[in-house]
Design a protein around this motif. Structure first.
Motif, PDB file in Angstrom:
ATOM      1  N   LEU A  99       0.857  -1.184   0.000  1.00  0.00           N
ATOM      2  CA  LEU A  99       0.000   0.000   0.000  1.00  0.00           C
ATOM      3  C   LEU A  99       0.890   1.229   0.000  1.00  0.00           C
ATOM      4  CD1 LEU A  99      -2.316  -1.243   2.882  1.00  0.00           C
ATOM      5  CD2 LEU A  99      -2.639  -1.594   0.421  1.00  0.00           C
ATOM      6  N   ARG A 100       0.608   2.147  -0.918  1.00  0.00           N
ATOM      7  CA  ARG A 100       1.398   3.384  -1.014  1.00  0.00           C
ATOM      8  C   ARG A 100       0.465   4.581  -1.108  1.00  0.00           C
ATOM      9  NH1 ARG A 100       6.613   2.179  -1.942  1.00  0.00           N
ATOM     10  NH2 ARG A 100       7.080   0.220  -2.966  1.00  0.00           N
ATOM     11  N   PRO A 101       0.799   5.668  -0.422  1.00  0.00           N
ATOM     12  CA  PRO A 101      -0.007   6.882  -0.569  1.00  0.00           C
ATOM     13  C   PRO A 101       0.180   7.479  -1.965  1.00  0.00           C
ATOM     14  CG  PRO A 101       1.870   7.284   0.863  1.00  0.00           C
ATOM     15  CD  PRO A 101       1.914   5.837   0.503  1.00  0.00           C
ATOM     16  N   VAL A 102      -0.856   8.136  -2.467  1.00  0.00           N
ATOM     17  CA  VAL A 102      -0.795   8.806  -3.765  1.00  0.00           C
ATOM     18  C   VAL A 102      -0.282  10.227  -3.519  1.00  0.00           C
ATOM     19  CG1 VAL A 102      -2.165   9.649  -5.714  1.00  0.00           C
ATOM     20  CG2 VAL A 102      -2.652   7.390  -4.710  1.00  0.00           C
ATOM     21  N   PRO A 103       0.921  10.547  -4.030  1.00  0.00           N
ATOM     22  CA  PRO A 103       1.550  11.841  -3.706  1.00  0.00           C
ATOM     23  C   PRO A 103       0.666  13.063  -3.990  1.00  0.00           C
ATOM     24  CG  PRO A 103       3.098  10.422  -4.850  1.00  0.00           C
ATOM     25  CD  PRO A 103       1.761   9.728  -4.894  1.00  0.00           C
ATOM     26  N   GLU A 104      -0.058  13.052  -5.093  1.00  0.00           N
ATOM     27  CA  GLU A 104      -0.892  14.214  -5.425  1.00  0.00           C
ATOM     28  C   GLU A 104      -1.983  14.440  -4.379  1.00  0.00           C
ATOM     29  OE1 GLU A 104       1.140  12.354  -8.607  1.00  0.00           O
ATOM     30  OE2 GLU A 104      -0.590  11.492  -7.579  1.00  0.00           O
ATOM     31  N   ARG A 105      -2.543  13.363  -3.880  1.00  0.00           N
ATOM     32  CA  ARG A 105      -3.590  13.492  -2.865  1.00  0.00           C
ATOM     33  C   ARG A 105      -2.995  13.873  -1.509  1.00  0.00           C
ATOM     34  NH1 ARG A 105      -8.863  11.959  -3.894  1.00  0.00           N
ATOM     35  NH2 ARG A 105      -9.128  13.428  -2.212  1.00  0.00           N
ATOM     36  N   VAL A 106      -1.771  13.437  -1.244  1.00  0.00           N
ATOM     37  CA  VAL A 106      -1.096  13.799   0.001  1.00  0.00           C
ATOM     38  C   VAL A 106      -0.893  15.310   0.059  1.00  0.00           C
ATOM     39  CG1 VAL A 106       1.079  13.569   1.281  1.00  0.00           C
ATOM     40  CG2 VAL A 106      -0.060  11.536   0.371  1.00  0.00           C
ATOM     41  N   GLU A 107      -0.707  15.933  -1.106  1.00  0.00           N
ATOM     42  CA  GLU A 107      -0.559  17.393  -1.149  1.00  0.00           C
ATOM     43  C   GLU A 107      -1.799  18.090  -0.589  1.00  0.00           C
ATOM     44  OE1 GLU A 107       2.046  19.390  -1.699  1.00  0.00           O
ATOM     45  OE2 GLU A 107       3.119  17.482  -1.714  1.00  0.00           O
ATOM     46  N   GLU A 108      -2.973  17.501  -0.788  1.00  0.00           N
ATOM     47  CA  GLU A 108      -4.201  18.070  -0.219  1.00  0.00           C
ATOM     48  C   GLU A 108      -4.121  18.101   1.300  1.00  0.00           C
ATOM     49  OE1 GLU A 108      -7.947  16.481  -1.642  1.00  0.00           O
ATOM     50  OE2 GLU A 108      -6.948  15.903  -3.503  1.00  0.00           O
ATOM     51  N   ILE A 109      -3.592  17.046   1.860  1.00  0.00           N
ATOM     52  CA  ILE A 109      -3.445  16.977   3.316  1.00  0.00           C
ATOM     53  C   ILE A 109      -2.499  18.074   3.778  1.00  0.00           C
ATOM     54  CG2 ILE A 109      -2.669  15.558   5.260  1.00  0.00           C
ATOM     55  CD1 ILE A 109      -3.437  13.105   3.467  1.00  0.00           C
ATOM     56  N   HIS A 110      -1.397  18.236   3.066  1.00  0.00           N
ATOM     57  CA  HIS A 110      -0.431  19.283   3.425  1.00  0.00           C
ATOM     58  C   HIS A 110      -1.092  20.659   3.409  1.00  0.00           C
ATOM     59  CE1 HIS A 110       3.076  16.765   3.751  1.00  0.00           C
ATOM     60  NE2 HIS A 110       2.800  16.210   2.590  1.00  0.00           N
ATOM     61  N   ARG A 111      -1.925  20.909   2.418  1.00  0.00           N
ATOM     62  CA  ARG A 111      -2.598  22.216   2.350  1.00  0.00           C
ATOM     63  C   ARG A 111      -3.519  22.426   3.555  1.00  0.00           C
ATOM     64  NH1 ARG A 111      -2.570  20.951  -3.109  1.00  0.00           N
ATOM     65  NH2 ARG A 111      -4.682  20.117  -3.116  1.00  0.00           N
ATOM     66  N   VAL A 112      -4.168  21.371   4.003  1.00  0.00           N
ATOM     67  CA  VAL A 112      -5.087  21.483   5.136  1.00  0.00           C
ATOM     68  C   VAL A 112      -4.328  21.727   6.440  1.00  0.00           C
ATOM     69  CG1 VAL A 112      -6.803  20.219   6.518  1.00  0.00           C
ATOM     70  CG2 VAL A 112      -6.900  20.106   4.024  1.00  0.00           C
ATOM     71  N   ILE A 113      -3.168  21.089   6.599  1.00  0.00           N
ATOM     72  CA  ILE A 113      -2.446  21.213   7.871  1.00  0.00           C
ATOM     73  C   ILE A 113      -1.399  22.324   7.881  1.00  0.00           C
ATOM     74  CG2 ILE A 113      -2.892  18.816   8.535  1.00  0.00           C
ATOM     75  CD1 ILE A 113      -0.034  18.143   7.749  1.00  0.00           C
ATOM     76  N   THR A 114      -1.188  22.978   6.750  1.00  0.00           N
ATOM     77  CA  THR A 114      -0.192  24.058   6.685  1.00  0.00           C
ATOM     78  C   THR A 114      -0.434  25.160   7.714  1.00  0.00           C
ATOM     79  OG1 THR A 114       0.467  23.602   4.423  1.00  0.00           O
ATOM     80  CG2 THR A 114       0.754  25.866   5.183  1.00  0.00           C
ATOM     81  N   PRO A 115      -1.672  25.608   7.931  1.00  0.00           N
ATOM     82  CA  PRO A 115      -1.860  26.657   8.953  1.00  0.00           C
ATOM     83  C   PRO A 115      -1.400  26.218  10.355  1.00  0.00           C
ATOM     84  CG  PRO A 115      -3.780  26.541   7.535  1.00  0.00           C
ATOM     85  CD  PRO A 115      -2.922  25.347   7.201  1.00  0.00           C
ATOM     86  N   LEU A 116      -1.664  24.980  10.723  1.00  0.00           N
ATOM     87  CA  LEU A 116      -1.203  24.486  12.024  1.00  0.00           C
ATOM     88  C   LEU A 116       0.320  24.468  12.053  1.00  0.00           C
ATOM     89  CD1 LEU A 116      -1.985  22.827  14.795  1.00  0.00           C
ATOM     90  CD2 LEU A 116      -1.028  20.964  13.446  1.00  0.00           C
ATOM     91  N   ARG A 117       0.927  23.953  11.008  1.00  0.00           N
ATOM     92  CA  ARG A 117       2.388  23.900  10.960  1.00  0.00           C
ATOM     93  C   ARG A 117       2.988  25.298  11.071  1.00  0.00           C
ATOM     94  NH1 ARG A 117       3.915  19.463   6.305  1.00  0.00           N
ATOM     95  NH2 ARG A 117       3.440  17.633   7.568  1.00  0.00           N
TER      96      ARG A 117
END
Length: 167
Positions: A99-117
């Motif tokens: 099982l591998r994460p799809v990099p393009e979709r992982v970018e969505e997660i990064h955008r959501v958590i960027t304000p917290l970071r």
């Protein structure tokens, strides 16, 4: 208050209150992230494990999470359907899938958590390198303790369940 008493008071505050408040806030934050991504909290955290380790088999994911293999099958199906992971044949054992994460979709997660970071980075600006090393050591150590204690609790639960099922 002398240094020993002050230290003891800080340890007590961290162990009894602050660590709990921190973990609760982070659990609630990750629930909100999961909602934003239209995922369940368990699916989101399983995806986090895949992101962290880059690739896992379903049985490895089950072992890390304590979920049954049937529950992991459901998580994998939902994440795959949502486009967050892909399955590939295991190069060493064709009966298994990696099982591998799809990099393009992982970018969505990064955008959501960027304000917290960004806010955490701003908070960390208050600390010098020595203090940051202590914070990093604490976070790393508590993560290890959390994984270890989760495994202990699961093992105890299995033992209790097994003992209750005996005649």
């Amino acid at each position: 208050m002398d240094q020993t008493s002050e230290r003891d008071a800080l340890v007590k505050a961290i162990v009894e209150r602050l660590a709990r408040q921190h973990t609760t806030a982070m659990v609630l934050f990750h629930h909100a992230v999961a909602e934003r991504l239209r995922l369940g909290p368990t699916d989101h955290k399983c995806l986090d494990l895949l992101r962290e380790r880059e690739a896992l088999t379903g049985s490895e994911l089950a072992g890390l999470t304590g979920l049954t293999t049937g529950a992991v099958t459901g998580v994998v199906a939902r994440l795959e359907k949502a486009g967050y992971l892909r399955r590939e044949p295991d190069p060493w054992d064709r009966r298994k899938q990696v099982l591998r994460p799809v990099p393009e979709r992982v970018e969505e997660i990064h955008r959501v958590i960027t304000p917290l970071r960004a806010e955490v980075a701003e908070l960390l600006d208050r600390f010098d390198a020595h203090q940051l090393a202590a914070i990093a050591d604490f976070l790393s150590g508590t993560a290890e303790i959390g994984h270890r204690q989760a495994a202990v609790l699961r093992a105890e639960s299995l033992t209790r369940t097994h003992n209750r099922s005996e005649p």
